[in-house]
Write a protein that holds these residues in place. Structure first.
Motif, PDB file in Angstrom:
ATOM      1  N   GLU A  48      88.924 -58.350 -21.256  1.00 25.65           N
ATOM      2  CA  GLU A  48      87.799 -57.138 -21.553  1.00 25.65           C
ATOM      3  C   GLU A  48      86.273 -57.374 -20.013  1.00 25.65           C
ATOM      4  N   HIS A  52      86.895 -57.921 -16.029  1.00 21.77           N
ATOM      5  CA  HIS A  52      85.240 -56.763 -14.977  1.00 21.77           C
ATOM      6  C   HIS A  52      84.976 -57.533 -14.332  1.00 21.77           C
ATOM      7  N   SER A  56      86.467 -58.518  -9.980  1.00 15.65           N
ATOM      8  CA  SER A  56      85.668 -57.677  -8.942  1.00 15.65           C
ATOM      9  C   SER A  56      85.017 -58.296  -7.774  1.00 15.65           C
ATOM     10  N   LYS A 110      79.434 -53.148  -8.423  1.00 16.01           N
ATOM     11  CA  LYS A 110      79.993 -52.558  -9.254  1.00 16.01           C
ATOM     12  C   LYS A 110      79.090 -52.916 -10.390  1.00 16.01           C
ATOM     13  N   ALA A 113      78.592 -56.403 -16.821  1.00 15.41           N
ATOM     14  CA  ALA A 113      79.197 -56.437 -17.824  1.00 15.41           C
ATOM     15  C   ALA A 113      78.648 -55.846 -18.684  1.00 15.41           C
TER      16      ALA A 113
END
Length: 338
Positions: A48, A52, A56, A110, A113
């Motif tokens: 996960e 991410h 991106s 974005k 994390a």
């Protein structure tokens, strides 16, 4: 506040990374498949967090350098795919770690994390990716390639620590700063380009040419990033414009403006950077000082200088589409500020 810097001898058509993308596309498909495979784990949080960042939207320039620098010497095996994936995992791990150290909230437009899963998960998944990178290096079976990439990993870590030691220190010199980015950024570019000719089993001079190309391309790339932080946009940079200022980072535009400024100007920089007064008003003032003292234009000139060295490093190599694509990447990296 955006600042558009015109380049000297600007071309009608901006350079593009597309020739390199097109040439490496078949091998990058294999790299992408290997990335997904090696980022997998029975521990659910690992894929996960890794995916991410991996998904991106980065250009994956570093692994493309590995693929191109092997293919330009006629290599036809699969070792370059594993090494390119190792390079990308090393880069991704450093981004995960960087965002924790810098307390960054945005990466490539974005949420980072660390803002989603926390600092601990980001650091540990970065460590997992480094482990996977080294497993793939061992799979390749080249001690020379393993030596180059493992040395780069150590140098990158040294660069991170060195950056901490000069953080918020306005007495940092240009030489100090170049030492930081040579380790922190350019070392991985150099290693990515050098391992290609290693697996292609070409000459030492070819290895040195690609190593020099990668090192100087990396320096140019980072210097342009420094300019974009004060004169670009969030979409160009992949993070918020002015983040370097807000985090108290000493970059070359700041160093030049501080050293060229009046005593009052230097007092402002010490208050803003060392004192942590990074308000929007102070960011506007910083932009004005950087523009007044040529901080952006002269940083671009430095980037162009390293770009020229990178171009000269490739000059003795035979003419080929691969060489042309690598040369155009130099112009692409610098043209990001046009």
């Amino acid at each position: 506040m955006g600042v558009v810097i015109p380049l000297e001898d600007s071309k009608n058509k901006l350079a593009s990374v597309k020739p390199l993308v097109d040439l490496t596309s078949p091998d990058m498909e294999r790299v992408n498949q290997l990335i997904l495979s090696r980022a997998g784990s029975d521990v659910q949080m690992i894929p996960e967090v890794a995916n991410h960042l991996i998904s991106s939207g980065g250009k994956r320039l570093r692994p493309m350098l590995t693929l191109a620098s092997a293919a330009m010497f006629g290599y036809e095996g699969d070792a370059h795919v594993k090494l390119a994936t190792s390079v990308e995992f090393m880069h991704t791990a450093t981004l995960l770690h960087d965002d924790v150290v810098d307390e960054s909230d945005l990466r490539r437009g974005k949420s980072t994390a660390r803002t989603i899963w926390g600092n601990q998960a980001s650091v540990l998944v970065g460590d997992f990716l480094l482990g996977q990178a080294f497993r793939m290096m061992v799979d390749v079976g080249s001690l020379d390639a393993l030596d180059v990439l493992s040395t780069a990993a150590s140098v990158i870590a040294e660069g991170e620590v060195l950056q901490l030691s000069v953080a918020k220190n306005m007495e940092t010199t240009e030489d100090d700063y170049l030492q930081v980015i040579r380790a922190k950024t350019a070392a991985l570019f150099a290693a990515a380009a050098e391992v290609g000719p290693i697996v292609a089993q070409t000459s030492k001079s070819d290895r040195n040419a690609l190593k020099s190309y990668g090192m100087n391309l990396g320096l140019a790339f980072q210097l342009v990033d420094d300019v974009l932080d004060y004169g670009g946009s969030a979409s160009d940079l992949g993070k918020n414009v002015g983040d370097d200022f807000r985090e108290g980072k000493i970059t070359l535009p700041v160093i030049l403006s501080y050293r060229r400024g009046t005593p009052e100007d230097r007092a402002f920089w010490r208050q803003a950077i060392e004192g942590g007064d990074s308000s929007d008003a102070n960011l506007e003032k910083a932009l004005g000082l950087i523009k007044r003292y040529g901080g952006l234009s002269d940083t671009i000139a430095r980037a162009q200088h390293y770009g020229t060295i990178a171009r000269d490093a490739l000059a003795p190599l035979p003419v080929s589409p691969w060489k042309s694509a690598l040369v155009e990447v130099i112009d692409f990296c610098i043209d990001r500020v046009s």
